[in-house]
Design an enzyme around this catalytic site. Structure first.
Site, short mmCIF file in Angstrom:
data_model
loop_
_atom_site.label_atom_id
_atom_site.label_comp_id
_atom_site.label_asym_id
_atom_site.label_seq_id
_atom_site.Cartn_x
_atom_site.Cartn_y
_atom_site.Cartn_z
N LYS A 41 -61.35 80.97 -24.40
CA LYS A 41 -61.16 82.19 -25.14
C LYS A 41 -60.88 82.07 -26.47
CE LYS A 41 -59.08 83.63 -21.00
NZ LYS A 41 -57.54 83.83 -20.14
N GLU A 97 -65.76 76.76 -32.09
CA GLU A 97 -64.53 76.36 -31.53
C GLU A 97 -63.31 76.81 -32.38
OE1 GLU A 97 -62.78 75.68 -29.09
OE2 GLU A 97 -63.16 73.68 -28.05
N ASP A 98 -62.12 77.09 -31.67
CA ASP A 98 -61.14 77.21 -32.30
C ASP A 98 -60.50 75.99 -33.07
OD1 ASP A 98 -60.39 76.15 -29.94
OD2 ASP A 98 -59.19 77.77 -29.35
N ASP A 101 -59.18 68.90 -30.84
CA ASP A 101 -57.84 68.11 -30.78
C ASP A 101 -58.15 66.81 -30.34
OD1 ASP A 101 -55.25 67.71 -30.72
OD2 ASP A 101 -54.99 68.60 -28.53
N LYS A 129 -57.72 68.45 -35.61
CA LYS A 129 -56.22 67.61 -35.64
C LYS A 129 -56.65 66.35 -35.51
CE LYS A 129 -53.15 70.44 -32.73
NZ LYS A 129 -52.70 70.57 -31.65
N PHE A 150 -48.54 71.69 -32.55
CA PHE A 150 -49.27 72.75 -31.63
C PHE A 150 -49.05 74.21 -32.57
CE2 PHE A 150 -49.72 75.49 -28.25
CZ PHE A 150 -50.74 74.86 -27.74
N ARG A 163 -52.58 85.18 -29.17
CA ARG A 163 -53.97 84.95 -29.58
C ARG A 163 -54.18 86.22 -30.67
NH1 ARG A 163 -56.84 81.50 -26.23
NH2 ARG A 163 -56.24 81.60 -24.10
P1 IMP Z 1 -59.47 68.90 -26.89
O1 IMP Z 1 -60.46 68.50 -25.79
O2 IMP Z 1 -58.28 68.01 -26.77
O3 IMP Z 1 -60.22 68.61 -28.06
O4 IMP Z 1 -58.86 70.30 -27.14
C1 IMP Z 1 -59.53 71.36 -27.32
C2 IMP Z 1 -58.82 72.58 -26.88
O5 IMP Z 1 -57.43 72.44 -26.50
C3 IMP Z 1 -59.03 73.73 -27.52
O6 IMP Z 1 -60.12 74.45 -27.73
C4 IMP Z 1 -57.86 74.61 -27.51
O7 IMP Z 1 -58.22 75.46 -26.50
C5 IMP Z 1 -56.73 73.80 -26.97
N1 IMP Z 1 -55.78 73.34 -28.19
C6 IMP Z 1 -55.64 72.14 -28.67
N2 IMP Z 1 -54.86 72.00 -29.73
C7 IMP Z 1 -54.30 73.18 -29.69
C8 IMP Z 1 -53.25 73.66 -30.32
O8 IMP Z 1 -52.52 73.24 -31.11
N3 IMP Z 1 -52.98 75.23 -30.05
C9 IMP Z 1 -53.45 75.77 -29.03
N4 IMP Z 1 -54.46 75.24 -28.39
C10 IMP Z 1 -54.82 73.91 -28.50
MG MG Z 2 -60.59 76.28 -27.27
#
Ligand code: IMP
Ligand code: MG
Length: 175
Positions: A41, A97-98, A101, A129, A150, A163
């Site tokens: 979302k 994507e938002d 990470d 990040k 975070f 959100r």
């Molecule tokens: P990844 O698979 O670890 O790259 O994570 C991606 C997803 O984790 C993002 O699309 C977010 O939904 C969530 N996420 C990662 N870091 C944060 C954060 O600092 N705040 C909120 N959501 C996060």
């Molecule tokens: Mg996400």
């Protein structure tokens, strides 16, 4: 509204950067068959603002993934909870994507989308990040690089909340 959140990126800075990204995408995708694919979302506000800065005919689709449950670190297991509504074969896909990470979600999505034979596939993420990267992801359009904290707001949540903040903030004292 949320006293436990300290502002990291203001609404003004978000909007200025998103306008720039939109201009860049407008230049790069002239004469292409652009489909924005938002990862729900977290993308919903970013995608809404970004697409209005892209001055091209385009279409939008969304997909839902879940990787986290209620925690703040990734489980590494990604699940598609709702899929695209249309085929992307022959399309120029831009995944929106938002935040990238660990990169595990984006790596999974790119692999998955490639099997559907789009003409091209690129990545646009509001935040990155790099300190937490587990797999390298090439982000073609990036809003902001942030430290290993975070963040919430502007689509990003903690346990489903925050959100609706107009800015990106740091949530104090999450485990
Ligand atoms: P990844 O698979 O670890 O790259 O994570 C991606 C997803 O984790 C993002 O699309 C977010 O939904 C969530 N996420 C990662 N870091 C944060 C954060 O600092 N705040 C909120 N959501 C996060
Ligand atoms: Mg996400």
């Amino acid at each position: 509204m949320f006293e436990e959140v300290s502002q990291m990126i203001s609404e003004e800075d978000l909007q200025a950067r998103i306008a720039e990204l939109g201009k860049q995408i407008t230049r790069d995708y002239a004469d292409k068959d652009l489909v924005l694919i938002g990862v729900l979302k977290g993308c919903f506000l970013f995608m809404a603002d970004l697409c209005r800065h892209i001055e091209l005919p385009l279409s939008c689709d969304f997909l839902g993934v879940s990787s986290y449950g209620d925690r703040t670190s990734t489980s590494g297991v990604i699940r598609i909870t709702s899929d695209l509504t249309r085929p992307i074969e022959g399309c120029d896909v831009l995944v929106v994507e938002d935040i990238v990470d660990t990169g595990l979600t984006m790596k999974y999505l790119i692999q998955n989308f490639k099997t559907r034979r789009p003409s091209s596939i690129k990545v646009c993420s509001l935040l990155h990040k790099p300190a937490r990267e587990l797999v390298p992801i090439e982000i073609d359009y990036l809003g902001f690089t942030i430290d290993d904290v975070f963040v919430v707001g502007y689509g990003l949540d903690y346990r489903g909340r925050y959100r609706n903040l107009r800015y990106i903030g740091v949530l104090e004292s999450v485990e």
